[in-house]
Design an enzyme around this catalytic site. Structure first.
Site, mmCIF file in Angstrom:
data_model
loop_
_atom_site.group_PDB
_atom_site.id
_atom_site.type_symbol
_atom_site.label_atom_id
_atom_site.label_comp_id
_atom_site.label_asym_id
_atom_site.label_seq_id
_atom_site.Cartn_x
_atom_site.Cartn_y
_atom_site.Cartn_z
ATOM 1 N N HIS A 102 0.848 -1.198 0.000
ATOM 2 C CA HIS A 102 0.000 0.000 0.000
ATOM 3 C C HIS A 102 0.878 1.240 0.000
ATOM 4 O O HIS A 102 1.997 1.223 0.521
ATOM 5 C CB HIS A 102 -0.915 0.027 1.228
ATOM 6 N N PHE A 103 0.335 2.293 -0.572
ATOM 7 C CA PHE A 103 0.945 3.620 -0.467
ATOM 8 C C PHE A 103 0.204 4.405 0.599
ATOM 9 O O PHE A 103 -1.021 4.333 0.707
ATOM 10 C CB PHE A 103 0.849 4.374 -1.796
HETATM 11 P P1 5GP Z 1 2.381 -0.131 7.157
HETATM 12 O O1 5GP Z 1 2.981 -0.135 8.534
HETATM 13 O O2 5GP Z 1 2.115 -1.564 6.715
HETATM 14 O O3 5GP Z 1 3.143 0.657 6.146
HETATM 15 O O4 5GP Z 1 0.994 0.606 7.256
HETATM 16 C C1 5GP Z 1 -0.192 -0.017 7.635
HETATM 17 C C2 5GP Z 1 -1.178 1.074 7.930
HETATM 18 O O5 5GP Z 1 -2.449 0.479 8.058
HETATM 19 C C3 5GP Z 1 -0.895 1.828 9.221
HETATM 20 O O6 5GP Z 1 -0.755 3.209 8.938
HETATM 21 C C4 5GP Z 1 -2.092 1.515 10.101
HETATM 22 O O7 5GP Z 1 -2.494 2.616 10.873
HETATM 23 C C5 5GP Z 1 -3.142 1.106 9.099
HETATM 24 N N1 5GP Z 1 -4.104 0.127 9.581
HETATM 25 C C6 5GP Z 1 -3.852 -0.967 10.373
HETATM 26 N N2 5GP Z 1 -4.986 -1.670 10.564
HETATM 27 C C7 5GP Z 1 -5.962 -1.017 9.888
HETATM 28 C C8 5GP Z 1 -7.363 -1.267 9.715
HETATM 29 O O8 5GP Z 1 -7.938 -2.235 10.223
HETATM 30 N N3 5GP Z 1 -8.054 -0.379 8.953
HETATM 31 C C9 5GP Z 1 -7.462 0.706 8.377
HETATM 32 N N4 5GP Z 1 -8.235 1.505 7.658
HETATM 33 N N5 5GP Z 1 -6.141 0.983 8.526
HETATM 34 C C10 5GP Z 1 -5.407 0.118 9.268
#
Ligand code: 5GP
Length: 137
Positions: A102-103
Protein backbone atom coordinates in the site's frame (compact mmCIF):
# COMPACT_ATOMS: atom_id res chain seq x y z
CA UNK A 1 7.24 -15.23 2.27
CA UNK A 2 3.77 -16.44 1.31
CA UNK A 3 0.94 -13.92 1.00
CA UNK A 4 -1.33 -14.15 4.06
CA UNK A 5 -4.88 -14.17 2.71
CA UNK A 6 -6.12 -13.25 6.19
CA UNK A 7 -4.17 -10.01 6.50
CA UNK A 8 -6.34 -7.03 7.42
CA UNK A 9 -6.29 -5.44 3.95
CA UNK A 10 -7.22 -8.74 2.28
CA UNK A 11 -10.21 -8.84 4.63
CA UNK A 12 -11.09 -5.24 3.74
CA UNK A 13 -10.89 -6.12 0.02
CA UNK A 14 -13.25 -9.07 0.60
CA UNK A 15 -15.53 -6.71 2.59
CA UNK A 16 -15.23 -8.96 5.66
CA UNK A 17 -14.31 -5.90 7.70
CA UNK A 18 -15.37 -2.32 6.95
CA UNK A 19 -13.29 0.60 5.77
CA UNK A 20 -14.00 4.27 5.13
CA UNK A 21 -13.63 4.28 1.37
CA UNK A 22 -12.75 7.31 -0.73
CA UNK A 23 -12.10 5.60 -4.10
CA UNK A 24 -12.51 2.19 -5.75
CA UNK A 25 -12.09 0.80 -9.24
CA UNK A 26 -11.44 -2.61 -10.81
CA UNK A 27 -7.83 -2.76 -9.61
CA UNK A 28 -7.58 -0.33 -6.69
CA UNK A 29 -9.10 0.63 -3.33
CA UNK A 30 -8.37 3.78 -1.32
CA UNK A 31 -9.56 4.31 2.25
CA UNK A 32 -8.83 6.24 5.42
CA UNK A 33 -6.02 5.00 7.66
CA UNK A 34 -7.62 4.03 10.96
CA UNK A 35 -4.58 5.31 12.92
CA UNK A 36 -3.85 8.50 10.98
CA UNK A 37 -0.49 10.18 11.35
CA UNK A 38 -2.12 13.43 10.18
CA UNK A 39 -5.65 14.52 9.29
CA UNK A 40 -6.45 13.01 5.89
CA UNK A 41 -3.98 10.09 6.05
CA UNK A 42 -5.21 7.83 3.25
CA UNK A 43 -4.10 4.40 2.01
CA UNK A 44 -4.13 3.21 -1.59
CA UNK A 45 -3.94 -0.54 -2.20
CA UNK A 46 -3.95 -2.71 -5.32
CA UNK A 47 -6.46 -5.56 -5.48
CA UNK A 48 -3.66 -7.88 -6.59
CA UNK A 49 -2.42 -10.06 -3.72
CA UNK A 50 1.15 -8.86 -3.15
CA UNK A 51 3.06 -8.27 0.08
CA UNK A 52 5.62 -5.71 -1.13
CA UNK A 53 6.56 -3.75 -4.25
CA UNK A 54 8.92 -6.63 -5.09
CA UNK A 55 5.97 -9.04 -5.38
CA UNK A 56 3.71 -6.78 -7.43
CA UNK A 57 3.28 -7.32 -11.19
CA UNK A 58 4.46 -4.52 -13.48
CA UNK A 59 0.88 -3.93 -14.65
CA UNK A 60 -0.39 -3.51 -11.07
CA UNK A 61 2.58 -1.32 -10.16
CA UNK A 62 1.92 0.96 -13.12
CA UNK A 63 -1.78 1.19 -12.33
CA UNK A 64 -1.13 1.72 -8.63
CA UNK A 65 1.10 4.76 -9.03
CA UNK A 66 -1.42 6.35 -11.41
CA UNK A 67 -4.17 5.82 -8.81
CA UNK A 68 -1.92 7.12 -6.01
CA UNK A 69 -1.48 10.28 -8.09
CA UNK A 70 -5.26 10.53 -8.58
CA UNK A 71 -6.13 10.01 -4.91
CA UNK A 72 -3.31 12.29 -3.72
CA UNK A 73 -4.75 15.07 -5.89
CA UNK A 74 -8.19 14.54 -4.31
CA UNK A 75 -6.68 14.62 -0.80
CA UNK A 76 -4.81 17.83 -1.67
CA UNK A 77 -7.86 19.51 -3.18
CA UNK A 78 -10.46 18.18 -0.74
CA UNK A 79 -8.47 19.16 2.34
CA UNK A 80 -6.90 22.24 0.83
CA UNK A 81 -3.45 20.86 1.71
CA UNK A 82 -0.34 22.77 0.75
CA UNK A 83 1.90 19.72 0.66
CA UNK A 84 1.41 15.97 0.37
CA UNK A 85 3.85 13.25 1.49
CA UNK A 86 3.80 9.79 -0.13
CA UNK A 87 5.45 6.80 1.53
CA UNK A 88 5.45 3.06 1.10
CA UNK A 89 7.15 0.47 3.36
CA UNK A 90 8.42 -2.92 2.18
CA UNK A 91 9.03 -5.63 4.77
CA UNK A 92 9.05 -5.69 8.56
CA UNK A 93 12.60 -4.35 8.67
CA UNK A 94 11.33 -1.25 6.88
CA UNK A 95 8.48 -0.93 9.37
CA UNK A 96 5.69 -2.49 7.29
CA UNK A 97 2.94 -3.67 9.64
CA UNK A 98 0.29 -4.89 7.16
CA UNK A 99 1.59 -7.44 4.62
CA UNK A 100 -0.37 -6.21 1.60
CA UNK A 101 1.39 -3.51 -0.42
CA UNK A 102 0.00 0.00 0.00
CA UNK A 103 0.94 3.62 -0.47
CA UNK A 104 0.40 6.13 2.31
CA UNK A 105 -0.86 9.59 1.35
CA UNK A 106 -0.14 12.02 4.17
CA UNK A 107 -1.13 15.68 4.07
CA UNK A 108 1.79 17.73 5.33
CA UNK A 109 5.22 16.54 6.37
CA UNK A 110 6.26 13.13 7.71
CA UNK A 111 8.74 15.00 9.92
CA UNK A 112 5.94 16.53 11.98
CA UNK A 113 3.49 13.62 11.71
CA UNK A 114 2.22 11.50 14.61
CA UNK A 115 3.66 8.04 15.35
CA UNK A 116 3.13 5.27 12.80
CA UNK A 117 0.12 2.96 13.35
CA UNK A 118 -0.31 3.87 17.02
CA UNK A 119 -3.33 6.10 17.76
CA UNK A 120 -6.84 5.18 16.63
CA UNK A 121 -9.13 7.90 15.27
CA UNK A 122 -12.88 7.79 15.77
CA UNK A 123 -15.04 6.70 12.85
CA UNK A 124 -17.19 9.86 12.74
CA UNK A 125 -14.20 12.18 12.36
CA UNK A 126 -12.64 9.92 9.70
CA UNK A 127 -15.93 9.82 7.79
CA UNK A 128 -16.17 13.64 7.82
CA UNK A 129 -12.62 13.93 6.42
CA UNK A 130 -13.32 11.20 3.84
CA UNK A 131 -16.34 13.15 2.61
CA UNK A 132 -14.15 16.19 1.94
CA UNK A 133 -11.66 13.99 0.04
CA UNK A 134 -14.46 12.45 -2.08
CA UNK A 135 -15.43 15.97 -3.12
CA UNK A 136 -11.84 16.54 -4.24
CA UNK A 137 -12.13 14.10 -7.18
P1 5GP B 1 2.38 -0.13 7.16
O1 5GP B 1 2.98 -0.13 8.53
O2 5GP B 1 2.12 -1.56 6.71
O3 5GP B 1 3.14 0.66 6.15
O4 5GP B 1 0.99 0.61 7.26
C1 5GP B 1 -0.19 -0.02 7.63
C2 5GP B 1 -1.18 1.07 7.93
O5 5GP B 1 -2.45 0.48 8.06
C3 5GP B 1 -0.89 1.83 9.22
O6 5GP B 1 -0.76 3.21 8.94
C4 5GP B 1 -2.09 1.52 10.10
O7 5GP B 1 -2.49 2.62 10.87
C5 5GP B 1 -3.14 1.11 9.10
N1 5GP B 1 -4.10 0.13 9.58
C6 5GP B 1 -3.85 -0.97 10.37
N2 5GP B 1 -4.99 -1.67 10.56
C7 5GP B 1 -5.96 -1.02 9.89
C8 5GP B 1 -7.36 -1.27 9.72
O8 5GP B 1 -7.94 -2.24 10.22
N3 5GP B 1 -8.05 -0.38 8.95
C9 5GP B 1 -7.46 0.71 8.38
N4 5GP B 1 -8.23 1.50 7.66
N5 5GP B 1 -6.14 0.98 8.53
C10 5GP B 1 -5.41 0.12 9.27
Amino acid sequence: MTYDTNNIFAKILRKEIPCIKVYEDEHTLAFMDIMPQAEGHTLVIPKEAAITIHDLSDDSAANLIIKVKLVAAAVKKGLNADGITLFQLNGEQAGQTVPHIHFHILPGSYLTAKAHAKINADTDSLEAIAEKIRKGF
